[in-house]
Design a protein around this motif. Structure first.
Motif, PDB file in Angstrom:
ATOM      1  N   ASP A 522      -4.925   2.631   7.315  1.00  0.00           N
ATOM      2  CA  ASP A 522      -5.458   2.344   5.994  1.00  0.00           C
ATOM      3  C   ASP A 522      -4.461   1.491   5.208  1.00  0.00           C
ATOM      4  N   ARG A 523      -4.993   0.507   4.493  1.00  0.00           N
ATOM      5  CA  ARG A 523      -4.115  -0.453   3.819  1.00  0.00           C
ATOM      6  C   ARG A 523      -3.362   0.180   2.645  1.00  0.00           C
ATOM      7  N   SER A 524      -4.045   0.978   1.835  1.00  0.00           N
ATOM      8  CA  SER A 524      -3.385   1.586   0.683  1.00  0.00           C
ATOM      9  C   SER A 524      -2.296   2.554   1.106  1.00  0.00           C
ATOM     10  N   ILE A 525      -2.534   3.307   2.174  1.00  0.00           N
ATOM     11  CA  ILE A 525      -1.510   4.243   2.661  1.00  0.00           C
ATOM     12  C   ILE A 525      -0.332   3.480   3.249  1.00  0.00           C
ATOM     13  N   SER A 526      -0.593   2.404   3.962  1.00  0.00           N
ATOM     14  CA  SER A 526       0.510   1.632   4.539  1.00  0.00           C
ATOM     15  C   SER A 526       1.354   0.976   3.452  1.00  0.00           C
ATOM     16  N   ILE A 527       0.720   0.530   2.367  1.00  0.00           N
ATOM     17  CA  ILE A 527       1.482  -0.046   1.258  1.00  0.00           C
ATOM     18  C   ILE A 527       2.363   1.010   0.618  1.00  0.00           C
ATOM     19  N   ALA A 528       1.819   2.211   0.392  1.00  0.00           N
ATOM     20  CA  ALA A 528       2.627   3.286  -0.175  1.00  0.00           C
ATOM     21  C   ALA A 528       3.749   3.692   0.770  1.00  0.00           C
ATOM     22  N   GLY A 529       3.453   3.723   2.091  1.00  0.00           N
ATOM     23  CA  GLY A 529       4.502   4.069   3.058  1.00  0.00           C
ATOM     24  C   GLY A 529       5.615   3.042   3.100  1.00  0.00           C
TER      25      GLY A 529
END
Length: 859
Positions: A522-529
């Motif tokens: 998921d893009r939003s989770i990868s950005i937060a990670g």
């Protein structure tokens, strides 16, 4: 309505009598006294039977008496008329007590009291009479015939008791405008301001003591609401922006009444944004009024209009220059003036610890029906904001926040934002561990949605950024225990508790687990990670695996970067960067001396060829005679000439260059150069203790200028960047070996950082800051397959605003209207061409057509 004048028996209206009284007060005093006695009798009759319909002329008579007494007969007459009107509004007993209290307040600087009840006659007064009396008193106050404290108490009694909305609004606006006029043009009456503020504070304190949570509003509560609203309005208009006003609002914030408390809390949370917005709107309106100039392009040209237009153009140019100068000054200013732009009212609280403890106790003790959920959220926002701004220790707050951190909790993103803004460096890490565990269990799991996981990771990153001591590991604590010589009981107890928590809390495993979400689908989770990984690289890169550290993390890991432990402080021995500034100045001085020495050596080598036998040198600018050269060489003196000034009669300049003196001066220059070389600081060869000693010595022996502070900031930033970037560190090491360490540092004091125009408030955390960043997410393979199976219901190209297109209109047009159009002729050709084409085609098919079938003519 008519009366007789002093000179004739002709009837006069009250408006005419008012004009005559202003022109000749002494001549029409008897007529005025007659009207005064008439007003007294009508008011007495009205007080005996307030339910009866008042006389239709009473409203006009009240206005007449207020206007004439405040202008022509100011003094005893105006005081008597004001007392009569106050008796009519608030009753005889209240009016006498209010006048006595006001006189006492003026004489002894005391504060008048607020009466929460009114007599029956005052409550049953007709609304027109009450409105006329209030308007008359406001008129007398504007003319200075009535003191402000005398009206303040009466008007607050009316606002608290009388259920007339329009009357309340007019009273409110009058009190606010009256206080603004008292403090107009920068001239403030501090004594009167303190008295009025004390009166407001007494009203708010009485409401806080009398009211109970969840009860209905009393007249005192309504008066307290109005007092709080007035103080907020005056603070926003920069009339009362001092500690006393903030203390009134702090008392209101601790009130059990929900309405009074909510108004005060909203003021503390939103006043900075409101004031900044008002300032921007005022500047925009002022510039818009100056920028819009009527040039009279389509009107008659006159000299007056021409002068007016030229004046307005000059004014606009002057204002534009001042505006641009102010923008540049604000952009370049990074000091005291920049810090004055936004000063939160929360910083002026006198006892923030006691205030937040009171509000937190009320939140915990109140039931579900005492306050609404919105009010509780407002109280939590205020408590966490004050704790974060003042860096208070409020340990019961963090378990309370954990109760609201459920996955399906209402406004849970706001709860996470409040948890972030309640954290600071003085909060024990043991209290933060519980919040991090709750967030990890309720948000950062596979059973949660992608948005919840992204919000959870961002919240954990923000909390750890505010409390970096939670990332300290057991190895750091062991080093601390070995370094401490004497350990008291409190320290041992704290370490024992931390070991118990660390047995169930592995910081390294937790950090690497969150770092794994950087490769989530998921893009939003990868950005937060990735944001979490970048944060750990900067703070504690040892917690990450080698493949996740990156270039910056590897450099900081090699430098031993790690967060400070709880309670650990890095004491500054001097101004940061003072040692780097000393090394920079020494290097610059050394290069300057080397350049000067090279120039002197070159000049000496050139001068040796031109020396004469006697050791004297002739300095000439033009061509000289050889005979004069021989004479000058024998005498030992040289005449300084210029080729262009040979005709002048001025005396020549003679310079003596002896061998002994030259050698002495050369020795002195060499000694000075050697001393300068000794003073040069080789910063790369100094140890850490020597650098600290140099920094302390330089900081204590000189006074730095603004340009030197800017240069120190550049040097410190470059050194910090070299610690983070191994490539830059190697490049700097090569530059040190070549002696070019400070060549890339310019002498300009300009700051290249962009000016941020957004409003930043200290300690405030917005829920949007921790939301998921990816707005349009990529679909997974299963979602794509599902979309293909369902089929396209609508085309995106058809989703357009407006009506039909020109192509659709042309398609629906009647053929008779478009058969001779260009498109139609282009499509089928012109009529004649098409007809000829059909003939030729038919003739080819039947072997010549009709001409071939014709009968031949016989001759």
């Amino acid at each position: 309505m008519s009366e007789t004048t002093a000179s004739s028996s002709a009837p006069l209206k009250l408006s005419q009598l008012q004009n005559f009284c202003k022109r000749d007060p002494a001549g029409y005093k008897e007529d005025y006294d007659a009207q005064s006695r008439r007003l007294t009798s009508l008011v007495g009759i009205l007080l005996l039977s307030p339910n009866a319909d008042p006389s239709p002329s009473l409203v006009e008579l009240i206005q007449f008496m207020a206007a004439v007494s405040s202008s022509s007969y100011k003094g005893e007459e105006s005081d008597r008329v004001a007392a009569l009107l106050m008796d009519l509004l608030v009753g005889t007993s209240n009016s006498s007590s209010s006048s006595t209290a006001a006189a006492t307040a003026i004489a002894a600087a005391d504060v008048p009291q607020l009466q929460s009840t009114l007599p029956l006659a005052a409550l049953q007064l007709h609304r027109d009479i009450r409105k006329a009396s209030v308007s008359a008193l406001i008129l007398m106050r504007n003319k200075g015939a009535v003191p402000p404290l005398r009206l303040l108490q009466s008007f607050f009694q009316l606002m608290a008791v009388v259920p007339d909305k329009n009357l309340r609004e007019s009273l409110y606006h009058h009190i606010v405008n009256d206080i603004r006029n008292i403090n107009k043009n920068g001239k403030k009456d501090e004594k009167l301001n303190r008295t009025i503020q004390s009166f407001f504070h007494r009203i708010v304190a009485a409401s806080a003591n009398e009211s109970t949570a969840g009860a209905e509003d009393s007249p005192t509560d309504y008066a307290a609401k109005r007092a709080v609203q007035m103080v907020c309005d005056l603070y926003r208009r920069n009339v009362w922006n001092d500690e006393r006003s903030v203390h009134i609002l702090a008392t209101a914030a601790a009130s059990p009444n929900a309405s009074v408390m909510s108004r005060a809390i909203r003021f503390f949370l939103n006043i900075e944004e409101a004031m900044a917005l008002d300032k921007q709107n005022a500047e925009a309106d002022e510039w818009e009024g100056i920028d819009n100039i009527n040039l009279h392009l389509h009107s008659k040209k006159t000299q007056a209009r021409k002068r007016l237009v030229e004046k307005q153009i000059r004014n606009r140019k002057r204002k534009q220059n001042a505006r641009e100068h102010g923008i540049i000054a604000n952009r370049e200013d990074k000091g005291v003036e920049a810090s004055k732009k936004l000063f939160p009212a929360i910083e002026l609280l006198h006892d923030p610890q006691g205030l937040v403890e009171t509000i937190l106790k009320r939140i915990k003790s109140s039931g579900s029906n005492t306050y609404k959920f919105e009010v509780k959220m407002l109280m939590l926002n205020f408590v966490t904001r004050v704790v974060g701004n003042h860096e208070l220790i409020l340990l019961p707050l963090y378990p309370l926040l954990q109760r609201y951190m459920g996955g399906h909790q209402r406004d849970v993103t706001a709860i996470l934002a409040y948890s972030i803004q309640s954290c600071h460096q003085y909060v024990p890490p043991e209290e933060i561990y519980g919040i991090l565990k709750t967030i990890a269990h309720n948000f950062i799991t596979e059973r949660c949605s992608e948005e919840q996981m992204a919000v959870g990771i961002n919240a954990v990153r923000s909390i750890c950024a505010r409390v970096p001591s939670v990332l300290s590991t057991d190895d750091d604590d062991d080093d601390e225990e070995e370094g401490d010589a004497d350990k008291n009981a409190d320290g041992r107890r704290r370490r024992r508790r931390k070991r118990e928590i660390s047995s169930t809390w592995d910081v390294e495993a937790f950090t690497r687990d969150l770092a794994g979400y950087a490769r989530h689908k998921d893009r939003s989770i990868s950005i937060a990670g990735r944001g979490w990984v970048n944060f750990i690289r900067e703070v504690h890169p040892s917690l990450l695996q080698g493949k996740d550290r990156g270039l910056v993390g590897a450099g900081l890991h090699k430098a031993g970067e790690k967060p400070l432990r709880y309670g650990e402080v890095r004491a500054a021995l001097g101004v940061e960067g003072a040692d780097l500034l000393a090394a920079y100045e020494a290097s610059k001085k050394k290069k300057k001396k080397e350049g000067g020495a090279k120039d002197s050596v070159g000049s000496d080598s050139e001068g040796d060829d031109d020396d004469s036998e006697g050791g004297w040198v002739e300095m000439k600018g033009g061509e000289g005679d050889e005979e004069e050269d021989d004479d000058d060489s024998e005498s030992g003196w040289v005449e300084m000439k210029d080729g262009e000034d040979e005709s002048d009669d001025e005396a020549p300049d003679l310079v003596l260059l002896g061998d002994d003196d030259a050698t002495a001066e050369g020795k002195e220059d060499e000694e000075e150069y050697d001393e300068d070389e000794k003073d040069v600081v080789d910063y790369s060869k100094l140890s850490k203790e020597e650098r600290a000693k140099l920094q302390q010595e330089v900081s204590s022996t000189r006074i730095f200028t603004a340009s030197e502070f800017a240069k120190m900031n550049k040097l410190v930033a470059r050194q910090e960047q070299a610690r983070r970037d191994p490539r830059l560190a190697a490049k700097l090491k090569r530059a040190i070996a070549k002696g070019e360490e400070f060549d890339d540092i310019s002498d300009s004091d300009g700051d290249d950082s962009d000016n941020d125009e957004e409003i930043h408030i200290k300690g405030a955390v917005n829920a949007k800051d921790i939301m998921a960043d990816a707005k349009r997410k990529r679909m997974s393979k299963a979602e794509k397959l599902e979309k293909i199976i369902e089929g396209r219901v609508k085309f995106e190209s058809k989703e357009r605003a407006g009506g039909s297109t020109n192509t659709e209109k042309k398609r629906k047009k009647n053929f008779a209207m478009s058969k001779f159009s260009f498109d139609t002729r282009k499509k089928i050709g012109e009529k004649g061409t098409a007809k000829m084409g059909r003939k030729q085609k038919r003739s080819k098919l039947d072997g010549g057509g009709r001409d071939a079938k014709k009968r031949r003519r016989k001759f």
